[in-house]
Design an enzyme around this catalytic site. Sequence first.
Site, PDB file in Angstrom:
ATOM      1  N   GLY A 188      -2.439 -10.106   4.755  1.00  0.00           N
ATOM      2  CA  GLY A 188      -1.329  -9.556   3.972  1.00  0.00           C
ATOM      3  C   GLY A 188      -0.158 -10.501   3.882  1.00  0.00           C
ATOM      4  O   GLY A 188       1.001 -10.077   3.948  1.00  0.00           O
ATOM      5  N   ALA A 189      -0.436 -11.800   3.703  1.00  0.00           N
ATOM      6  CA  ALA A 189       0.619 -12.821   3.796  1.00  0.00           C
ATOM      7  C   ALA A 189       1.186 -13.238   2.449  1.00  0.00           C
ATOM      8  O   ALA A 189       1.965 -14.183   2.386  1.00  0.00           O
ATOM      9  CB  ALA A 189       0.076 -14.055   4.524  1.00  0.00           C
ATOM     10  N   ASN A 190       0.840 -12.549   1.387  1.00  0.00           N
ATOM     11  CA  ASN A 190       1.349 -12.961   0.077  1.00  0.00           C
ATOM     12  C   ASN A 190       2.729 -12.385  -0.229  1.00  0.00           C
ATOM     13  O   ASN A 190       3.374 -12.779  -1.200  1.00  0.00           O
ATOM     14  CB  ASN A 190       0.368 -12.541  -1.031  1.00  0.00           C
ATOM     15  CG  ASN A 190       0.194 -11.037  -1.115  1.00  0.00           C
ATOM     16  OD1 ASN A 190      -0.256 -10.421  -0.156  1.00  0.00           O
ATOM     17  ND2 ASN A 190       0.550 -10.446  -2.241  1.00  0.00           N
ATOM     18  N   GLY A 216       4.599 -10.548   6.208  1.00  0.00           N
ATOM     19  CA  GLY A 216       3.492 -11.488   6.405  1.00  0.00           C
ATOM     20  C   GLY A 216       3.746 -12.828   5.756  1.00  0.00           C
ATOM     21  O   GLY A 216       3.362 -13.878   6.297  1.00  0.00           O
ATOM     22  N   TYR A 270       1.444  11.293   4.381  1.00  0.00           N
ATOM     23  CA  TYR A 270       1.525   9.839   4.235  1.00  0.00           C
ATOM     24  C   TYR A 270       1.966   9.201   5.546  1.00  0.00           C
ATOM     25  O   TYR A 270       1.379   8.226   6.018  1.00  0.00           O
ATOM     26  CB  TYR A 270       2.526   9.472   3.135  1.00  0.00           C
ATOM     27  CG  TYR A 270       2.000   9.579   1.719  1.00  0.00           C
ATOM     28  CD1 TYR A 270       1.319  10.707   1.272  1.00  0.00           C
ATOM     29  CD2 TYR A 270       2.213   8.544   0.814  1.00  0.00           C
ATOM     30  CE1 TYR A 270       0.857  10.806  -0.020  1.00  0.00           C
ATOM     31  CE2 TYR A 270       1.740   8.631  -0.490  1.00  0.00           C
ATOM     32  CZ  TYR A 270       1.066   9.772  -0.902  1.00  0.00           C
ATOM     33  OH  TYR A 270       0.606   9.858  -2.182  1.00  0.00           O
TER      34      TYR A 270
END
Length: 340
Positions: free
Chosen positions: A56-58, A62, A207
Amino acid sequence: MSLTLIITLIILGFIVSSAVFFMLYLIFTKIYLKFRIVGTCPANLCLVGRTVIVTGANKGMGYWVAMDFAKRGAKVILACRNKTKGKEAVEKIQSETENKNVVFQSLNLASFKSIRAFVQEVKKNERRLDVLVNNAGVVRPNAVTEDGFHPTLQVNALGPFLLTILLIDLLKSTKHSRIVNVTTKEGSEHFDILEDLVDKSDSWFAYVRNYENSKKCLGLLMTSLSDKLQRHEVTVQFAVPRPCRTDLQIYENLPEFLKFFKRHIFITFLCLEANESAVNTVFTALDHQVGNFMCKYYRDCEQWDPGHQDTEVDTYLRKKIWWKCVEYVQLKPNEFSGLS
């Protein structure tokens, strides 16, 4: 002066003073968070020759974790689902750090097939893995993945579990490697089977509960994994970041008046920027003292007590959930035999 007027003035005075006190509290909390977090990460550690994976580094936290590793000279693999955003993030990080050893690799944690393909590619290209950061997290409405699970549970718990197990051999072959799980301390204290982790209603509470319980599940799995890694030079740790500005949709199903509070109070005064919140994760991944312990929680760049004890119930749950998840993610005996 009438008694009614006096009472009215007292009430108004109380309301005004409470509002002023609340605003001062918010302002000082924001100042505290800014000075408490920023700049406390070990700044001089060089990572040249080391390899890290950040899921999840985009975007969000991250992205800034990956940016920090790249500045230190590491080879950074951005493991992301969105190819376009992933490659854009790689270009930005390369431009900012002048580190061309930053690459994108496709990974969809909502697909066991994608995870296995990702691991196969990593093992083909890499001879070492120093740090694995299980950073990716989602909150999704009631749905089912291609593997038959609620997407919140699969992306936040089952997917990282499978990914980590399949990369264990590479981590074990690298001295002093580390697994960092970005998590929360929350979650149901007692649940019996994995189905209890998923609330299938469409309420905002569902949620929140599904997100927190998925993180609880990951925590139990990784704690079990740490027990199995006692003989190896691989440590498992948990990074508990302060709330930050991200696009995690955990509170998007709130009533309108609570959305107003979230946007104008919570985010403005009680949340850090993503790059500031990322500091704790980087600290957990790199600090030398952290490597002396196993399976600890870290917040504000120091060891932190999550407030729960390792009870017999937790031990029972860890054992039950471990084998249940081994079955769910379809691990073969030879894929985790090295942990026994």
